[in-house]
Motif scaffolding. Structure first.
Motif, PDB file in Angstrom:
ATOM      1  N   GLN A 115     -13.056  82.737  12.374  1.00 37.75           N
ATOM      2  CA  GLN A 115     -13.977  84.086  11.905  1.00 37.75           C
ATOM      3  C   GLN A 115     -13.373  85.098  12.822  1.00 37.75           C
ATOM      4  OE1 GLN A 115     -17.602  83.653  10.435  1.00 37.75           O
ATOM      5  NE2 GLN A 115     -17.575  81.507   9.648  1.00 37.75           N
ATOM      6  N   ALA A 116     -12.960  85.065  14.025  1.00 36.59           N
ATOM      7  CA  ALA A 116     -12.731  86.123  14.966  1.00 36.59           C
ATOM      8  C   ALA A 116     -11.467  86.466  14.958  1.00 36.59           C
ATOM      9  CB  ALA A 116     -13.051  85.448  16.313  1.00 36.59           C
ATOM     10  N   GLU A 117     -10.484  85.969  14.286  1.00 32.89           N
ATOM     11  CA  GLU A 117      -9.217  86.594  13.969  1.00 32.89           C
ATOM     12  C   GLU A 117      -9.133  88.135  13.447  1.00 32.89           C
ATOM     13  OE1 GLU A 117      -6.654  85.279  15.888  1.00 32.89           O
ATOM     14  OE2 GLU A 117      -8.378  83.964  16.793  1.00 32.89           O
ATOM     15  N   ILE A 137     -16.612  90.063  23.893  1.00 30.96           N
ATOM     16  CA  ILE A 137     -18.115  90.460  23.729  1.00 30.96           C
ATOM     17  C   ILE A 137     -17.908  91.356  22.649  1.00 30.96           C
ATOM     18  CG2 ILE A 137     -19.940  91.674  24.794  1.00 30.96           C
ATOM     19  CD1 ILE A 137     -18.851  90.898  27.522  1.00 30.96           C
ATOM     20  N   GLU A 138     -17.272  92.232  22.282  1.00 27.49           N
ATOM     21  CA  GLU A 138     -17.328  93.071  21.412  1.00 27.49           C
ATOM     22  C   GLU A 138     -17.190  92.357  19.968  1.00 27.49           C
ATOM     23  OE1 GLU A 138     -15.810  97.535  19.528  1.00 27.49           O
ATOM     24  OE2 GLU A 138     -15.598  96.881  21.633  1.00 27.49           O
ATOM     25  N   ILE A 139     -16.309  91.363  19.939  1.00 21.88           N
ATOM     26  CA  ILE A 139     -16.095  90.672  18.773  1.00 21.88           C
ATOM     27  C   ILE A 139     -17.306  89.795  18.556  1.00 21.88           C
ATOM     28  CG2 ILE A 139     -14.768  88.523  17.769  1.00 21.88           C
ATOM     29  CD1 ILE A 139     -12.414  89.543  19.398  1.00 21.88           C
ATOM     30  N   GLY A 140     -18.055  89.145  19.478  1.00 25.28           N
ATOM     31  CA  GLY A 140     -19.180  88.424  19.377  1.00 25.28           C
ATOM     32  C   GLY A 140     -20.360  89.046  18.808  1.00 25.28           C
ATOM     33  N   ASP A 146     -25.064  84.860  19.380  1.00 25.55           N
ATOM     34  CA  ASP A 146     -25.607  84.895  20.705  1.00 25.55           C
ATOM     35  C   ASP A 146     -24.839  84.704  21.750  1.00 25.55           C
ATOM     36  OD1 ASP A 146     -28.065  85.135  19.334  1.00 25.55           O
ATOM     37  OD2 ASP A 146     -28.090  82.804  19.094  1.00 25.55           O
ATOM     38  N   ALA A 147     -23.660  83.839  21.702  1.00 25.24           N
ATOM     39  CA  ALA A 147     -22.749  83.694  22.972  1.00 25.24           C
ATOM     40  C   ALA A 147     -21.452  83.307  22.553  1.00 25.24           C
ATOM     41  CB  ALA A 147     -23.253  82.396  23.940  1.00 25.24           C
TER      42      ALA A 147
END
Length: 231
Positions: A115-117, A137-140, A146-147
């Motif tokens: 999901q982050a790609e 951190i921006e992707i999160g 939350d982490a």
């Protein structure tokens, strides 16, 4: 006890110790086996930190910037690692180990790496800077977690030999970082850096030696043990 006796017989071939040394080790082993005991139950996550959802990034290989260099810094903490060979598939193997461990031992809502790609690709096109931490951190934040949990592999060398006789032992170096998205704080981080040695070379590792049944581990086995220690 029968299994303990069989294991003790194998120690002579692995370590090359004298009969006196093996007798002393045998006593320690039998005492530990006799203590028995029930393994500790997996600890539950500390939800008081406000962490419920965690984005797990795939492990990333970190190599020296210049050819011939033997050391490299972690891109997040700055810790120095000795680099080396990383066998093909190591990052995928460790990511699978990590996800399985978290699913079995924690209650976090896990967001898989896939999901982050797409988000990562978009941010790379925007060129937000060279700092990996800011991008993670921006992707999160975009994905609303939350982490984030991030790991790096610096060395992942396969053993040359068998479980009881090696020419070259397995060697693994990796780290993990657990970062809160809202403020970028490191909740915790851990590292594992080991080239397996025999008990005769390092008697301080007797408990690891016993736990591993006196075997020379493969790179995957050593890395799996290291990941469990870190977590």
């Amino acid at each position: 006890m029968r299994h303990a006796g069989q294991w003790i017989k194998s120690v002579r071939g692995v370590t090359g110790w004298s009969s006196f040394g093996i007798a002393g080790l045998a006593l320690v082993v039998l005492l530990i086996w006799g203590c028995g005991g029930t393994p500790h139950a997996p600890s539950k996550p500390d939800t008081s930190t406000g962490i419920h959802s965690v984005l797990v990034f795939p492990f990333k290989r970190v190599s020296p910037a210049q050819k011939g260099e033997t050391g490299v810094r972690c891109p997040l903490s700055g810790a120095v690692f000795s680099t080396g060979e990383v066998i093909p598939g190591a990052t995928r193997t460790m990511t699978r180990h990590l996800l399985r461990f978290l699913k079995e031992r924690t209650k976090y809502q896990l967001i898989p790496p896939e999901q982050a790609e797409g988000v990562r690709s978009q941010l790379l096109s925007k060129d937000i800077g060279a700092q990996e931490r800011l991008m993670l951190i921006e992707i999160g934040g975009i994905l609303g977690v939350d982490a984030i949990l991030v790991g790096h592999i610096y060395r992942y060398r396969e053993r040359i030999g068998t479980a009881y006789s090696v020419d070259t032992p397995a060697s693994v170096a990796l780290d993990l970082h657990f970062i809160r998205v809202v403020d970028g704080t490191f909740i915790w981080h851990g590292r594992f850096d080991e080239t397996q040695t025999s008990l005769s070379e390092d008697c301080l590792k007797i408990f690891s030696f016993i736990k591993r049944r006196g075997k020379w581990l493969t790179a995957d086995e050593l890395a799996g043990a290291g990941l469990a220690e870190v977590l």
